[in-house]
Design a protein around this motif. Structure first.
Motif, PDB file in Angstrom:
ATOM      1  N   TRP A  18       0.876  -0.880  -0.240  1.00 29.12           N
ATOM      2  CA  TRP A  18       0.245  -0.058  -0.191  1.00 29.12           C
ATOM      3  C   TRP A  18       0.821   1.577  -0.062  1.00 29.12           C
ATOM      4  N   GLY A  19       2.256   1.444   0.675  1.00 27.74           N
ATOM      5  CA  GLY A  19       2.727   1.950   0.469  1.00 27.74           C
ATOM      6  C   GLY A  19       3.294   2.850  -0.560  1.00 27.74           C
ATOM      7  N   TRP A  20       3.381   2.396  -2.113  1.00 23.91           N
ATOM      8  CA  TRP A  20       3.612   3.415  -3.333  1.00 23.91           C
ATOM      9  C   TRP A  20       2.911   3.825  -3.985  1.00 23.91           C
ATOM     10  N   PRO A  21       1.455   2.704  -3.864  1.00 24.65           N
ATOM     11  CA  PRO A  21       0.336   3.859  -4.335  1.00 24.65           C
ATOM     12  C   PRO A  21       0.231   4.804  -2.796  1.00 24.65           C
ATOM     13  N   ALA A  22      -0.027   4.612  -2.318  1.00 28.52           N
ATOM     14  CA  ALA A  22      -0.291   5.589  -1.219  1.00 28.52           C
ATOM     15  C   ALA A  22       0.780   7.241  -1.351  1.00 28.52           C
ATOM     16  N   TYR A  23       1.974   7.116  -1.817  1.00 27.53           N
ATOM     17  CA  TYR A  23       2.974   7.614  -2.277  1.00 27.53           C
ATOM     18  C   TYR A  23       2.698   9.150  -3.078  1.00 27.53           C
ATOM     19  N   ALA A  24       2.356   7.389  -3.722  1.00 27.75           N
ATOM     20  CA  ALA A  24       2.030   7.931  -5.625  1.00 27.75           C
ATOM     21  C   ALA A  24       0.808   9.127  -6.124  1.00 27.75           C
ATOM     22  N   ALA A  25      -0.030   8.672  -5.287  1.00 25.13           N
ATOM     23  CA  ALA A  25      -1.468   9.551  -4.754  1.00 25.13           C
ATOM     24  C   ALA A  25      -1.258  10.866  -3.762  1.00 25.13           C
ATOM     25  N   ALA A  26      -0.588  10.417  -3.385  1.00 25.23           N
ATOM     26  CA  ALA A  26      -0.347  11.673  -2.012  1.00 25.23           C
ATOM     27  C   ALA A  26       0.396  13.342  -2.867  1.00 25.23           C
ATOM     28  N   TRP A  27       0.960  13.030  -3.877  1.00 25.40           N
ATOM     29  CA  TRP A  27       1.955  13.630  -4.801  1.00 25.40           C
ATOM     30  C   TRP A  27       1.389  13.830  -5.846  1.00 25.40           C
ATOM     31  N   LEU A  28       0.006  13.055  -5.978  1.00 22.21           N
ATOM     32  CA  LEU A  28      -0.919  13.806  -7.275  1.00 22.21           C
ATOM     33  C   LEU A  28      -1.943  14.269  -6.744  1.00 22.21           C
ATOM     34  N   ALA A  29      -1.694  14.502  -5.239  1.00 23.37           N
ATOM     35  CA  ALA A  29      -3.215  15.129  -4.356  1.00 23.37           C
ATOM     36  C   ALA A  29      -2.483  16.425  -4.316  1.00 23.37           C
ATOM     37  N   ILE A  30      -1.570  16.988  -4.121  1.00 25.99           N
ATOM     38  CA  ILE A  30      -0.189  18.085  -3.872  1.00 25.99           C
ATOM     39  C   ILE A  30      -0.395  18.681  -5.128  1.00 25.99           C
ATOM     40  N   GLY A  31       0.078  17.793  -6.815  1.00 27.10           N
ATOM     41  CA  GLY A  31      -0.054  18.451  -7.428  1.00 27.10           C
ATOM     42  C   GLY A  31      -1.038  19.064  -8.135  1.00 27.10           C
ATOM     43  N   LEU A  32      -2.666  18.509  -7.966  1.00 25.96           N
ATOM     44  CA  LEU A  32      -3.946  18.003  -8.650  1.00 25.96           C
ATOM     45  C   LEU A  32      -4.315  19.885  -7.507  1.00 25.96           C
TER      46      LEU A  32
END
Length: 186
Positions: A18-32
């Motif tokens: 779950w760590g990598w998808p959560a990491y990617a989702a967090a950065w995506l959320a920041i960018g959005l």
């Protein structure tokens, strides 16, 4: 495994999955989030800029930052900013910041140029030295925040390891006392 509880390795594997998808989702959320704020700012000022442009600017920055944050974490493990002698290792980070900023700037400009090309347009970063200087001052803060997060996570992990070691010692002491009492009874 005890009862229906998963083992420590199973828990660790699940956390990694779950760590990598959560990491990617967090950065995506920041960018959005940042992109949306720029879109709102342009709309508020009456600008007719298409939303995909500011979203591209911020998402490209966040995507490159997500990759480089991992590099910062690895570098900070190699040259830790905590523990004995950390001020002597600070020089390595002071040298790394401009390199980090150069990679961040080049990466996001490359992504932006590609996205603009897909839209049949061309992206103009402007004066490269001025643009780099602008990004460098923001990247200094980003680098410091990522490095500080690394130091804080290591401190939390070490504290948890010490707590677990104390619990093991208390358990072992309790077992030793129980064994001594059992021996006395027998």
């Amino acid at each position: 495994m005890t009862g229906n509880l998963p083992s420590q390795p199973a828990l660790a594997a699940r956390a990694r999955a779950w760590g990598w998808p959560a990491y990617a989702a967090a950065w995506l959320a920041i960018g959005l989030w940042l992109g949306l704020n720029v879109v709102i700012g342009h709309r508020n000022s009456g600008s007719t800029i298409p939303a995909w442009e500011p979203m591209t600017w911020e998402l490209s920055s966040a995507a490159v930052m997500a990759v480089l944050a991992l590099a910062i974490a690895a570098f900070e493990r190699r040259f830790p900013l905590s523990g004995p002698g950390w001020p002597h290792r600070l020089w390595a980070h002071l040298v790394a910041v401009p390199v980090f900023s150069l990679l961040h700037t080049a990466g996001m400009v490359g992504i932006r140029k590609a996205v603009y090309l897909l839209h049949g347009q061309s992206y103009d970063f402007g004066d490269p030295l001025l643009g780099y200087a602008y990004e460098l001052q923001k990247d200094l803060i980003s680098y410091a925040l990522v490095a500080a997060a690394c130091v804080a996570l290591r401190a939390m992990r070490l504290r948890r390891e010490r707590e677990l070691a104390m619990l093991r010692l208390e358990r072992d002491l309790g077992e030793a006392r129980l064994a001594q009492l059992t021996a006395q009874i027998e």
